[in-house]
Design an enzyme around this catalytic site. Sequence first.
Site, PDB file in Angstrom:
ATOM      1  N   SER A   1     -20.186 -43.167  37.950  1.00 55.86           N
ATOM      2  CA  SER A   1     -21.068 -42.957  36.819  1.00 55.86           C
ATOM      3  C   SER A   1     -20.993 -41.474  36.453  1.00 55.86           C
ATOM      4  CB  SER A   1     -22.481 -43.438  37.168  1.00 55.86           C
ATOM      5  OG  SER A   1     -22.814 -43.079  38.491  1.00 55.86           O
TER       6      SER A   1
ATOM      7  N   HIS B   1     -25.670 -31.493  27.548  1.00 55.73           N
ATOM      8  CA  HIS B   1     -25.141 -30.879  26.329  1.00 55.73           C
ATOM      9  C   HIS B   1     -26.219 -29.933  25.806  1.00 55.73           C
ATOM     10  CE1 HIS B   1     -21.869 -33.798  26.260  1.00 55.73           C
ATOM     11  NE2 HIS B   1     -22.736 -34.782  26.342  1.00 55.73           N
TER      12      HIS B   1
ATOM     13  N   CYS C   1     -25.002 -44.898  40.297  1.00 55.65           N
ATOM     14  CA  CYS C   1     -24.762 -46.244  40.797  1.00 55.65           C
ATOM     15  C   CYS C   1     -25.174 -46.339  42.254  1.00 55.65           C
ATOM     16  CB  CYS C   1     -23.293 -46.608  40.656  1.00 55.65           C
ATOM     17  SG  CYS C   1     -22.910 -47.057  38.966  1.00 55.65           S
TER      18      CYS C   1
END
Lengths: 126, 126
Positions: B74, B79, B94
């Site tokens: 995963s 950002h 996960c």
Amino acid sequence: MQTTTQVKTPVVGKHVYGELYGVDEELLRDQEKLRKIVIEAAHIAKMHLVEVNSWKFKGGDKEGVSVIALVLESHIAIHTWPTYNYATVDVYTCGEHSDPMAAFRYIVSQLAPKRFTVNYSDRSYR
Amino acid sequence: MQTTTQVKTPVVGKHVYGELYGVDEELLRDQEKLRKIVIEAAHIAKMHLVEVNSWKFKGGDKEGVSVIALVLESHIAIHTWPTYNYATVDVYTCGEHSDPMAAFRYIVSQLAPKRFTVNYSDRSYR
């Protein structure tokens, strides 16, 4: 005297994601094909592609492929679990003119799942 | 005669994501610091970190930093948009024992936003 105020353009972020079931096992192991799908998806979504990275994991429960593309400034990610015929897809785009749903639809059309879920989240500055 | 049936462990996927407002502008430009935060977040979430990539964009509306870590299987992504004091965070993990909310909380504690949103999506095979 007239003064003008600069209005900052808000950050527009759109995130479409979902789970794909019943995908062909071999396709979910095909790193090169999955990379190509992500690159084409970025093009379809009108995203500025910066870099694509991918990894193939072998053995046990962790077998699968991950492809993550950085686009300006967001990402596309596909993670696959071939033994479960399962994949998850994230298409997160920025900018008013980007179209993450078109990219998601393209990925679904290429992976041809028996069924899939799709969700949308607004990642914009609000 | 007794027979045993192998039960496939389902894929457990947990995705915590959110938007952070009012973050210090210089911190959102500090690529090295953001990388360290992501690496520590992966550790806190009990994720197996595979690779961390980061990019710094300069100029205009696209200025900012992106950090994307691949974890098995995963990802974590930050950002940033420094001029808006804005950042988005995804912690997608996960495995039953992973703790994406702890990682998200850690990232928030480090970025110290004035306000933030948080969402959760179950990415498990269902």
